[in-house]
Design a protein around this motif. Sequence first.
Motif, PDB file in Angstrom:
ATOM      1  N   SER A   1     -21.175  64.135  54.727  1.00 49.27           N
ATOM      2  CA  SER A   1     -20.101  64.972  53.954  1.00 49.27           C
ATOM      3  C   SER A   1     -19.544  63.706  52.944  1.00 49.27           C
ATOM      4  O   SER A   1     -19.305  62.416  53.364  1.00 49.27           O
ATOM      5  CB  SER A   1     -19.098  65.398  54.734  1.00 49.27           C
ATOM      6  OG  SER A   1     -17.627  63.906  55.181  1.00 49.27           O
TER       7      SER A   1
ATOM      8  N   THR B   1     -10.924  57.888  46.061  1.00 45.72           N
ATOM      9  CA  THR B   1     -11.114  59.025  45.897  1.00 45.72           C
ATOM     10  C   THR B   1     -10.914  60.344  45.221  1.00 45.72           C
ATOM     11  O   THR B   1     -11.013  61.698  45.130  1.00 45.72           O
ATOM     12  CB  THR B   1     -10.030  59.382  47.035  1.00 45.72           C
ATOM     13  OG1 THR B   1      -7.944  59.267  45.728  1.00 45.72           O
ATOM     14  CG2 THR B   1      -9.254  58.306  47.552  1.00 45.72           C
TER      15      THR B   1
ATOM     16  N   ASP C   1     -12.743  66.233  48.176  1.00 50.07           N
ATOM     17  CA  ASP C   1     -11.454  66.999  48.563  1.00 50.07           C
ATOM     18  C   ASP C   1     -10.135  66.437  49.203  1.00 50.07           C
ATOM     19  O   ASP C   1     -10.030  65.390  49.282  1.00 50.07           O
ATOM     20  CB  ASP C   1     -12.068  68.139  48.862  1.00 50.07           C
ATOM     21  CG  ASP C   1     -12.632  67.629  50.284  1.00 50.07           C
ATOM     22  OD1 ASP C   1     -12.012  66.696  51.149  1.00 50.07           O
ATOM     23  OD2 ASP C   1     -13.290  68.390  51.080  1.00 50.07           O
ATOM     24  N   SER C   2      -9.206  67.401  49.020  1.00 53.51           N
ATOM     25  CA  SER C   2      -7.776  66.485  49.300  1.00 53.51           C
ATOM     26  C   SER C   2      -7.913  66.178  50.691  1.00 53.51           C
ATOM     27  O   SER C   2      -7.001  65.245  51.378  1.00 53.51           O
ATOM     28  CB  SER C   2      -7.063  67.591  49.450  1.00 53.51           C
ATOM     29  OG  SER C   2      -7.049  68.650  50.077  1.00 53.51           O
TER      30      SER C   2
ATOM     31  N   SER D   1     -10.698  64.983  52.601  1.00 52.60           N
ATOM     32  CA  SER D   1     -11.613  63.884  52.797  1.00 52.60           C
ATOM     33  C   SER D   1     -10.322  62.311  51.818  1.00 52.60           C
ATOM     34  O   SER D   1     -11.029  60.928  52.020  1.00 52.60           O
ATOM     35  CB  SER D   1     -13.202  63.336  51.958  1.00 52.60           C
ATOM     36  OG  SER D   1     -13.621  64.799  52.456  1.00 52.60           O
ATOM     37  N   THR D   2     -10.217  62.829  50.767  1.00 54.74           N
ATOM     38  CA  THR D   2      -9.244  62.177  50.190  1.00 54.74           C
ATOM     39  C   THR D   2      -8.182  61.777  50.932  1.00 54.74           C
ATOM     40  O   THR D   2      -7.647  60.104  51.158  1.00 54.74           O
ATOM     41  CB  THR D   2      -8.307  62.861  49.293  1.00 54.74           C
ATOM     42  OG1 THR D   2      -8.961  63.266  48.376  1.00 54.74           O
ATOM     43  CG2 THR D   2      -6.944  61.378  48.169  1.00 54.74           C
TER      44      THR D   2
END
Length: 230
Positions: free
Chosen positions: A145, A171, A175-176, A178-179
């Motif tokens: 991912s 980042t 996406d949020s 993973s951020t």
Amino acid sequence: SQILRLTEVSKTYATGSLEVAALREVSFTVEAGEYLAIMGPSGSGKSTLMHILGCLDVPTSGVYELAGQDVTGLSEAELAEIRNARIGFVFQQFNLLPTLSAWRNVALPLCYSGTPAAERRERAVAALERVGLGDRIDHRPGELSGGQQQRVAIARALVTDPSLLLADEPTGNLDSASTEDVLRLLDELNDSGRTIALITHEADVAARARRTLRIRDGRLEDLVTSGVGA
Ligand code: ADP
Ligand code: ADP
């Protein structure tokens, strides 16, 4: 001890007869173990500052000292050597080689420093374990991912044990969830003593650092401390 010291660093780009002042007399220091965010709008000079901090470029005037060494007057070859020894880079685009497994990507910086092959693998695997990917060492980037790919990139940045981890919009492509994953990893690395400079235009990302420098039109605006220990 001080990892970085900038003293009245200016950078001017000449384009034809026009001169653009990208940085104007920027001065600040970073202590070992700090977590610093550098924040500013597009065109404010963040990339220029990042290139100077990372020894990818030199100031037009002023002095930049990295780990006590004045790097301002060095040749391209000398800068490359310091870069490899002292700086770990993390970019918005993960910049992983798609045909190589995670551990081979992470081991790449060790190829340039002449580390023996067996030790390269050992250190790459240890770095992947450090970022929580000990079970993904043989995966290629395309099998991971976005958040995992950025963690591989962070492992690659750490494998040489650099003095400074320099993260440029790390980042920006995530996406949020993973951020949050990547920011939590940076928190952990800083908690265990790693010095981090994070460049971002996002206030909530910058808020994770212990200290934020704001840059506008090439000048540092003010000093804002935030987060734990402020
Ligand atoms: P940021 O990363 O915050 O967007 P930059 O450091 O890229 O800011 O740019 C700062 C200023 O310097 C801008 O006005 C930009 O147009 C200019 N600039 C950046 N790189 C160059 C270059 N190679 N040649 C000419 N001007 C440049
Ligand atoms: P994370 O939130 O940890 O970044 P995801 O929840 O996105 O990871 O992914 C869960 C699982 O799916 C992981 O084991 C990952 O290897 C796999 N995966 C995610 N994206 C892809 C993809 N584009 N191709 C193949 N596998 C993927």
